[in-house]
Design a protein around this motif. Sequence first.
Motif, mmCIF file in Angstrom:
data_model
loop_
_atom_site.group_PDB
_atom_site.id
_atom_site.type_symbol
_atom_site.label_atom_id
_atom_site.label_comp_id
_atom_site.label_asym_id
_atom_site.label_seq_id
_atom_site.Cartn_x
_atom_site.Cartn_y
_atom_site.Cartn_z
ATOM 1 N N ARG A 74 0.738 -1.253 0.114
ATOM 2 C CA ARG A 74 -0.102 -0.016 -0.037
ATOM 3 C C ARG A 74 0.584 1.600 0.320
ATOM 4 O O ARG A 74 0.817 2.496 -0.447
ATOM 5 N N ARG A 75 1.550 1.377 0.893
ATOM 6 C CA ARG A 75 2.883 2.399 1.037
ATOM 7 C C ARG A 75 3.164 2.121 -0.401
ATOM 8 O O ARG A 75 3.756 3.481 -0.695
ATOM 9 N N CYS A 78 1.118 4.319 -3.042
ATOM 10 C CA CYS A 78 1.173 5.290 -2.720
ATOM 11 C C CYS A 78 1.853 6.517 -3.244
ATOM 12 O O CYS A 78 1.625 7.114 -3.943
ATOM 13 N N ARG A 79 3.750 6.368 -2.621
ATOM 14 C CA ARG A 79 4.183 7.156 -3.190
ATOM 15 C C ARG A 79 4.097 6.826 -5.039
ATOM 16 O O ARG A 79 4.916 7.558 -5.286
ATOM 17 N N TYR A 83 2.051 10.750 -3.817
ATOM 18 C CA TYR A 83 1.634 11.317 -2.321
ATOM 19 C C TYR A 83 2.828 11.147 -1.853
ATOM 20 O O TYR A 83 3.842 10.764 -1.527
ATOM 21 N N CYS A 86 2.434 9.082 2.801
ATOM 22 C CA CYS A 86 1.993 7.872 2.793
ATOM 23 C C CYS A 86 2.142 6.577 3.871
ATOM 24 O O CYS A 86 2.186 5.200 3.876
#
Length: 87
Positions: A74-75, A78-79, A83, A86
Amino acid sequence: MKTRIFMAAPLLLLALPACVRTVASVVTAPVRAGSQVVDWTTTSQDEADRNYGRKMRKQEARDGKAAKKAEKERRKQCREAGYDNCG
Protein backbone atom coordinates in the motif's frame (compact mmCIF):
# COMPACT_ATOMS: atom_id res chain seq x y z
CA MET A 1 15.80 -87.03 52.84
CA LYS A 2 14.14 -84.73 55.35
CA THR A 3 17.33 -82.73 55.80
CA ARG A 4 17.49 -82.04 52.09
CA ILE A 5 13.95 -80.68 52.12
CA PHE A 6 14.74 -78.49 55.11
CA MET A 7 17.85 -77.17 53.36
CA ALA A 8 16.03 -76.53 50.07
CA ALA A 9 13.04 -74.81 51.68
CA PRO A 10 14.83 -71.47 52.36
CA LEU A 11 16.11 -71.39 48.79
CA LEU A 12 12.63 -71.97 47.46
CA LEU A 13 11.25 -69.23 49.68
CA LEU A 14 13.88 -66.82 48.31
CA ALA A 15 13.04 -67.72 44.71
CA LEU A 16 9.27 -67.51 45.19
CA PRO A 17 8.95 -63.67 45.12
CA ALA A 18 10.86 -63.52 41.84
CA CYS A 19 8.51 -66.07 40.33
CA VAL A 20 5.48 -64.16 41.56
CA ARG A 21 6.83 -60.90 40.07
CA THR A 22 7.52 -62.60 36.75
CA VAL A 23 4.07 -64.13 36.60
CA ALA A 24 2.48 -60.80 37.55
CA SER A 25 4.38 -58.94 34.83
CA VAL A 26 3.43 -61.55 32.23
CA VAL A 27 -0.23 -61.37 33.24
CA THR A 28 -0.37 -57.55 33.21
CA ALA A 29 1.60 -57.11 29.97
CA PRO A 30 -1.45 -57.36 27.63
CA VAL A 31 -3.36 -54.86 29.75
CA ARG A 32 -0.46 -52.41 29.66
CA ALA A 33 -0.06 -52.86 25.91
CA GLY A 34 -3.77 -52.30 25.36
CA SER A 35 -3.81 -49.14 27.45
CA GLN A 36 -0.76 -47.84 25.57
CA VAL A 37 -2.53 -48.38 22.24
CA VAL A 38 -5.59 -46.53 23.53
CA ASP A 39 -3.33 -43.70 24.70
CA TRP A 40 -1.69 -43.48 21.27
CA THR A 41 -5.00 -43.48 19.39
CA THR A 42 -6.82 -40.91 21.51
CA THR A 43 -6.05 -37.26 22.09
CA SER A 44 -6.30 -35.92 25.61
CA GLN A 45 -7.80 -32.50 26.29
CA ASP A 46 -4.35 -31.18 27.18
CA GLU A 47 -2.93 -32.37 23.85
CA ALA A 48 -5.90 -30.93 21.98
CA ASP A 49 -5.43 -27.55 23.69
CA ARG A 50 -1.70 -27.58 22.95
CA ASN A 51 -2.30 -28.46 19.29
CA TYR A 52 -4.99 -25.78 18.96
CA GLY A 53 -2.68 -23.17 20.52
CA ARG A 54 0.12 -24.13 18.13
CA LYS A 55 -2.26 -23.92 15.18
CA MET A 56 -3.49 -20.47 16.28
CA ARG A 57 0.05 -19.14 16.76
CA LYS A 58 1.01 -20.28 13.26
CA GLN A 59 -2.15 -18.72 11.82
CA GLU A 60 -1.45 -15.44 13.65
CA ALA A 61 2.11 -15.45 12.30
CA ARG A 62 0.82 -15.96 8.75
CA ASP A 63 -1.78 -13.22 9.21
CA GLY A 64 0.87 -10.86 10.59
CA LYS A 65 3.18 -11.47 7.63
CA ALA A 66 0.33 -10.97 5.18
CA ALA A 67 -0.73 -7.71 6.89
CA LYS A 68 2.85 -6.45 6.88
CA LYS A 69 3.24 -7.30 3.19
CA ALA A 70 -0.09 -5.62 2.34
CA GLU A 71 0.91 -2.46 4.25
CA LYS A 72 4.26 -2.37 2.47
CA GLU A 73 2.51 -2.74 -0.91
CA ARG A 74 0.00 0.00 0.00
CA ARG A 75 2.82 2.42 0.88
CA LYS A 76 4.64 1.54 -2.34
CA GLN A 77 1.53 2.22 -4.44
CA CYS A 78 0.94 5.46 -2.54
CA ARG A 79 4.49 6.69 -3.33
CA GLU A 80 4.15 5.60 -6.97
CA ALA A 81 0.95 7.64 -7.21
CA GLY A 82 2.97 10.73 -6.22
CA TYR A 83 1.81 11.26 -2.64
CA ASP A 84 4.37 12.46 -0.08
CA ASN A 85 2.54 11.46 3.11
CA CYS A 86 2.12 7.69 2.67
CA GLY A 87 3.04 6.75 6.27
